[in-house]
Design a protein around this motif. Structure first.
Motif, PDB file in Angstrom:
ATOM      1  N   LEU A   1      12.510 -50.129-115.640  1.00 33.22           N
ATOM      2  CA  LEU A   1      13.317 -48.968-115.997  1.00 33.22           C
ATOM      3  C   LEU A   1      14.807 -49.219-115.772  1.00 33.22           C
ATOM      4  CD1 LEU A   1      11.100 -46.070-114.594  1.00 33.22           C
ATOM      5  CD2 LEU A   1      11.366 -46.782-116.970  1.00 33.22           C
ATOM      6  N   THR A  51      17.514 -48.594-118.597  1.00 29.72           N
ATOM      7  CA  THR A  51      18.470 -47.496-118.466  1.00 29.72           C
ATOM      8  C   THR A  51      19.833 -47.912-117.920  1.00 29.72           C
ATOM      9  OG1 THR A  51      17.753 -46.994-116.194  1.00 29.72           O
ATOM     10  CG2 THR A  51      16.549 -45.925-118.009  1.00 29.72           C
ATOM     11  N   LEU A  86      15.792 -39.779-116.729  1.00 22.89           N
ATOM     12  CA  LEU A  86      15.502 -40.499-117.964  1.00 22.89           C
ATOM     13  C   LEU A  86      15.907 -39.736-119.219  1.00 22.89           C
ATOM     14  CD1 LEU A  86      12.077 -42.113-117.134  1.00 22.89           C
ATOM     15  CD2 LEU A  86      14.373 -42.994-116.787  1.00 22.89           C
TER      16      LEU A  86
END
Length: 265
Positions: free
Chosen positions: A73, A77, A108
């Motif tokens: 992640l 991101t 998110l």
């Protein structure tokens, strides 16, 4: 690690950080506010094989599931761990697997919509559409051309097409007399379009009646193979009976080979 299923869901939430520990000031528990005004939290439903991992809880070495998910992640991101704020529902021990593990993050929004196509599906509409497949039909519209199958009979009978909700996962189970090349994946692709409410359920009999693969291609692409699993193969009892005149039990025949010549290339 095998991600058998990853589902996402969001719900309104006041912007605050969830952590495994809290601090107390003046006898009251304090919750740190996030700098980012994120109005949603995201829930991930994860299935994993934990054989090679030291459980869920974060530690860089030896590897853990949380560490692996966070690293992925973070790469996507560009957030750091503190901003990501990934929290597991609990923890699993070394080597333990999970079928529907829950993890949450607040940060998110604005990232996953650009990367994943996250759609809410309507199981009711999909079940209504799936019912049209049940019975004996010519499934030419749902068969891709194959150079190895010759000219197979396109008429197949579907005994059942069940759609079961397993938490955040939809399980589609199909049973029939046989399936043409990519027939199942093409049927599922159409149901997904219907589940997204991009198409009405009654489009199924129309595409079946067309007997033309190009009609399906106008509204749906073939579903990927990764979620497809062959569960069992069944035979009619009469097929398993020995030919007339043969004993009910056969032990086969014995062959003796005195010389064997192997060719190597």
């Amino acid at each position: 690690m095998g991600f058998a299923a990853i589902g996402f869901s969001s719900s309104p939430l006041r912007a605050f950080a969830i952590s495994n520990s809290s601090r107390e000031e003046d006898g009251q528990t304090q919750v740190a506010e996030l700098a980012s005004p994120c109005p949603y939290k995201w829930r991930m439903v994860i299935a994993y094989d934990g054989t090679k991992f030291k459980g869920w809880q974060y530690q860089p070495a030896p590897p853990t599931i949380q560490c692996l998910v966070e690293n992925a992640l973070i790469r996507i991101t560009k957030l750091d761990r503190k901003e990501l704020c990934l929290v597991g529902a609990s923890r699993t021990d070394t080597g333990v697997h999970a079928w529907a593990w829950k993890a949450f993050t607040l940060q998110l929004m604005g990232f996953f919509p650009q990367i994943f196509s996250v759609h809410k599906l309507s199981p009711h509409a999909m079940r209504e559409a799936a019912a049209y497949f049940v019975g004996k039909h010519d499934f030419s519209s749902f068969a891709n051309a194959s150079h190895n199958d010759g000219s197979p009979n396109p008429v197949k009978e579907i005994f059942r097409f069940d759609i079961t909700e397993l938490d955040a996962v939809l399980q589609l189970e199909i049973e029939g007399t046989g399936f043409l090349y990519r027939q199942v994946r093409n049927m599922v692709a159409l149901l997904l379009q219907i589940g997204r409410e991009a198409l009405p359920p009654d489009i199924v009999p129309k595409i079946i009646a067309a007997r033309d693969r190009r009609e399906l291609a106008k509204v749906a692409l073939s579903a990927p193979p990764h979620g497809l699993c062959l569960m069992s193969v069944n035979y009619n009892q009469e097929v398993l009976e020995p030919p007339e005149g043969f004993p009910p039990v056969s032990f086969g025949r014995s062959h003796h080979v005195s010389k064997c010549k192997l060719l190597f290339y």
